[in-house]
Design an enzyme around this catalytic site. Structure first.
Site, PDB file in Angstrom:
ATOM      1  CD  GLU A  84      -3.150   1.582   2.524  1.00  0.00           C
ATOM      2  OE1 GLU A  84      -2.966   0.210   2.914  1.00  0.00           O
ATOM      3  OE2 GLU A  84      -3.872   2.560   2.447  1.00  0.00           O
ATOM      4  CE  LYS A 263      -5.820  -1.332   5.267  1.00  0.00           C
ATOM      5  NZ  LYS A 263      -5.019  -0.446   4.627  1.00  0.00           N
ATOM      6  CG  ASP A 279       0.797 -15.236  12.090  1.00  0.00           C
ATOM      7  OD1 ASP A 279       0.668 -14.937  11.659  1.00  0.00           O
ATOM      8  OD2 ASP A 279       1.315 -17.147  12.441  1.00  0.00           O
ATOM      9  CG  HIS A 377      -3.981   7.282   0.389  1.00  0.00           C
ATOM     10  ND1 HIS A 377      -4.156   6.442  -0.077  1.00  0.00           N
ATOM     11  CD2 HIS A 377      -4.100   7.285   1.734  1.00  0.00           C
ATOM     12  CE1 HIS A 377      -4.378   5.343   0.420  1.00  0.00           C
ATOM     13  NE2 HIS A 377      -3.989   6.104   1.026  1.00  0.00           N
TER      14      HIS A 377
HETATM   15  P1  NAD Z   1       9.610 -22.274  16.650  1.00  0.00           P
HETATM   16  O1  NAD Z   1       8.615 -23.814  17.480  1.00  0.00           O
HETATM   17  O2  NAD Z   1       9.870 -23.086  15.431  1.00  0.00           O
HETATM   18  O3  NAD Z   1      10.891 -22.090  17.819  1.00  0.00           O
HETATM   19  C1  NAD Z   1      10.605 -21.991  19.490  1.00  0.00           C
HETATM   20  C2  NAD Z   1      11.487 -22.996  19.456  1.00  0.00           C
HETATM   21  O4  NAD Z   1      13.332 -22.360  18.807  1.00  0.00           O
HETATM   22  C3  NAD Z   1      11.717 -22.168  21.137  1.00  0.00           C
HETATM   23  O5  NAD Z   1      10.593 -23.482  21.262  1.00  0.00           O
HETATM   24  C4  NAD Z   1      13.092 -22.653  21.674  1.00  0.00           C
HETATM   25  O6  NAD Z   1      13.148 -24.006  21.731  1.00  0.00           O
HETATM   26  C5  NAD Z   1      13.408 -22.679  20.586  1.00  0.00           C
HETATM   27  N1  NAD Z   1      14.939 -21.314  20.938  1.00  0.00           N
HETATM   28  C6  NAD Z   1      16.284 -21.841  20.583  1.00  0.00           C
HETATM   29  N2  NAD Z   1      16.191 -20.010  20.975  1.00  0.00           N
HETATM   30  C7  NAD Z   1      15.374 -19.241  21.273  1.00  0.00           C
HETATM   31  C8  NAD Z   1      15.482 -18.989  22.003  1.00  0.00           C
HETATM   32  N3  NAD Z   1      16.210 -17.605  22.448  1.00  0.00           N
HETATM   33  N4  NAD Z   1      14.378 -17.702  22.655  1.00  0.00           N
HETATM   34  C9  NAD Z   1      13.319 -18.224  22.148  1.00  0.00           C
HETATM   35  N5  NAD Z   1      12.724 -19.693  21.782  1.00  0.00           N
HETATM   36  C10 NAD Z   1      14.938 -20.682  21.257  1.00  0.00           C
HETATM   37  O7  NAD Z   1       8.641 -21.550  16.856  1.00  0.00           O
HETATM   38  P2  NAD Z   1       7.542 -20.586  17.585  1.00  0.00           P
HETATM   39  O8  NAD Z   1       7.860 -19.067  18.065  1.00  0.00           O
HETATM   40  O9  NAD Z   1       6.892 -21.725  18.973  1.00  0.00           O
HETATM   41  O10 NAD Z   1       6.201 -21.005  16.600  1.00  0.00           O
HETATM   42  C11 NAD Z   1       6.007 -19.853  15.674  1.00  0.00           C
HETATM   43  C12 NAD Z   1       5.448 -20.488  13.955  1.00  0.00           C
HETATM   44  O11 NAD Z   1       4.394 -20.350  14.453  1.00  0.00           O
HETATM   45  C13 NAD Z   1       5.097 -19.229  13.348  1.00  0.00           C
HETATM   46  O12 NAD Z   1       5.992 -18.575  12.071  1.00  0.00           O
HETATM   47  C14 NAD Z   1       3.679 -18.744  13.700  1.00  0.00           C
HETATM   48  O13 NAD Z   1       3.026 -18.136  11.905  1.00  0.00           O
HETATM   49  C15 NAD Z   1       2.798 -20.435  14.002  1.00  0.00           C
HETATM   50  N6  NAD Z   1       2.002 -20.865  14.186  1.00  0.00           N
HETATM   51  C16 NAD Z   1       1.101 -19.932  14.448  1.00  0.00           C
HETATM   52  C17 NAD Z   1      -0.271 -19.872  15.391  1.00  0.00           C
HETATM   53  C18 NAD Z   1      -0.844 -19.025  15.921  1.00  0.00           C
HETATM   54  O14 NAD Z   1      -0.822 -17.776  15.842  1.00  0.00           O
HETATM   55  N7  NAD Z   1      -2.199 -18.960  16.218  1.00  0.00           N
HETATM   56  C19 NAD Z   1      -0.858 -21.506  14.971  1.00  0.00           C
HETATM   57  C20 NAD Z   1       0.582 -22.565  15.526  1.00  0.00           C
HETATM   58  C21 NAD Z   1       1.522 -21.815  14.150  1.00  0.00           C
END
Ligand code: NAD
Length: 423
Positions: A84, A263, A279, A377
């Site tokens: 946008e 928005k 996300d 805009h």
């Molecule tokens: P992930 O599981 O890929 O990574 C997180 C993991 O990385 C942690 O559990 C930990 O084991 C590790 N890690 C390593 N270094 C770390 C640090 N410094 N701090 C924290 N953890 C560290 O990712 P996530 O963040 O658990 O999930 C994000 C993804 O999930 C996004 O892609 C999102 O789109 C997706 N998702 C979203 C939803 C929702 O929003 N409703 C539902 C399901 C999945």
């Protein structure tokens, strides 16, 4: 022409080029589409194919940089991925106008996410609630065993809360919230795994049946906050200030207006969330749910006047973003975006994004309360219209300029200008 059938057996097993060829065949497209989609730009085809299912290509979005931002005393360049026009310019303008007052001051309530475990078919839900609460220590153990890496990074289980919800077709349900510090991760996968690990125990302790086990996107224990002051001189005086205040009042009392107001906030927020590979839907869902927490959908920002008569703005909203996981690590442009911002923690990222949301809101309210939104805009939008009319290369600027000068930014007029230019 309608396609023959959308049932394409084994589509997911094909290679990416074969999937693309199949789509071209089934949709009856010409072969130029292949050149358009087989160029995946700055995202390696292998990465594309590993990121989502049934991938056939990429959809590139412009990446712009908002300048002028000072956040917590530090100059920051803001990468923004958006289709946008006006969004990047709005942040630059708002940030320039509050530089002399020190820019944006931010904070974060914490990096806590909530996972929900739904328990149904319990005759005595209040009794079950206490049974779950009594097992806090066991729940902590299970959560921490589930993600030792998170534990090593200083995160992990922090607390539980258990709520009895009335209603629904199965009667009362007992909802356990696992409250988990996810540190530098957004944390969805992290907390979902914990919820799945804890659920069988909850069923066992209570005799009920556990059902959904998933995070809540209403991340109200991960609130990013930003505030800034715009001096009367910088914004053009009391009438501009009062216009902005009145625009805020309108949004805060009327959901029809609040939806558009928020928005605008999300124009800025989502652009940085996307640029950093986070996300967008998770942050958007959290923002809108938080805006409606009082029972009425309201403004995510608040605007007031300080003792000297200057305009002060505040934003507070859930900000579940991370630097680990999802596309944040796998998308090379997302990694570069973090480097541009010089951001090494999810906390800083969340705080900067809140400041961007506030900046965006300032510019939108100022434009609405003064010249109207279309002036600024349309000047930028004119370039899009010129492209729509078929302008290429230097023609784009010439056509856009004439459109703006003529005061009517319409595709039919752009086509007339283009035809004239081309003789
Ligand atoms: P992930 O599981 O890929 O990574 C997180 C993991 O990385 C942690 O559990 C930990 O084991 C590790 N890690 C390593 N270094 C770390 C640090 N410094 N701090 C924290 N953890 C560290 O990712 P996530 O963040 O658990 O999930 C994000 C993804 O999930 C996004 O892609 C999102 O789109 C997706 N998702 C979203 C939803 C929702 O929003 N409703 C539902 C399901 C999945």
């Amino acid at each position: 022409m309608p396609i023959q059938s959308s049932r394409i057996s084994g589509f997911h097993k094909l290679s990416m080029p074969d999937r693309l060829a199949k789509v071209i065949e089934v949709a009856g497209l010409d072969s130029a589409v292949e050149a358009q989609l087989s160029n995946t730009g700055n995202l390696d085809a292998a990465v594309v194919d590993s990121m989502i299912e049934n991938a056939i290509g990429t959809m590139n979005i412009p990446l712009g940089i908002a300048t002028n931002m000072i956040v917590d005393g530090e100059d920051v360049l803001i990468p923004m991925a958006t289709e946008e026009s006006s969004v990047v310019a709005a942040v630059c303008n708002a940030a320039r106008q509050c530089r002399d007052s020190g820019g944006f001051i931010t904070s974060l309530s914490g990096s806590l996410m909530i996972a929900q475990v739904q328990l149904i078919d319990v005759k005595n839900p209040e009794f079950a609630r206490l049974q779950i609460l009594e097992n806090k220590d066991r729940i902590r153990e299970v959560c921490d065993e589930t993600d030792p890496v998170l534990l090593k990074h200083g995160g992990g289980y922090r607390d539980i809360e258990v709520r009895v919800l009335e209603g629904g077709r199965t009667g009362s349900m007992v909802i356990t919230h696992l409250i988990v510090d996810t540190r530098d991760a957004m944390g969805a996968n992290a907390v979902n795994s914990m919820a799945e690990a804890v659920a069988p125990l909850i069923a066992q302790w209570t005799g009920g049946r556990t059902y959904l086990r998933i995070l809540s996107n209403l991340a109200d224990r991960r609130l990013a906050r930003a505030r800034a002051t715009w001096s009367l001189d910088a914004i053009g005086g009391e009438s501009v200030r009062d216009g902005i205040l009145s625009a805020f009042d309108f949004a805060d009392i009327d959901p029809y207006r609040a939806a558009t107001h928020n928005k605008g906030v999300m124009n800025g927020v989502s652009a940085v969330v996307l640029a950093t590979g986070n996300d967008t839907r998770a942050v958007e869902a959290g923002a809108h749910a938080y805006a409606a927490r009082s029972g009425q959908y309201r403004s995510l920002t608040r605007w007031e006047v300080d003792q000297e008569g200057n305009l002060t703005g505040m934003i507070e909203m859930p900000m579940a973003v991370g630097l680990i996981g999802g596309a944040t690590k796998s998308h090379p442009t997302a990694r570069v975006a973090l480097d541009v911002m010089n951001t090494r923690t999810a906390e800083k990222l969340a705080r900067v994004i809140a400041a961007v949301g506030l900046a965006q809101n300032f510019s939108a309210l100022k434009a609405l309360a003064t010249t109207g939104i279309q002036k600024g805009h349309m000047a930028l939008h004119a370039k899009n219209i010129a492209v729509m009319a078929g302008a290429t290369g230097p023609e784009i600027d010439t056509v856009a300029r004439e459109l703006v000068e003529g005061g009517k930014v319409r595709v039919d007029i752009a086509e007339e200008i283009l035809a004239r230019l081309r003789g």
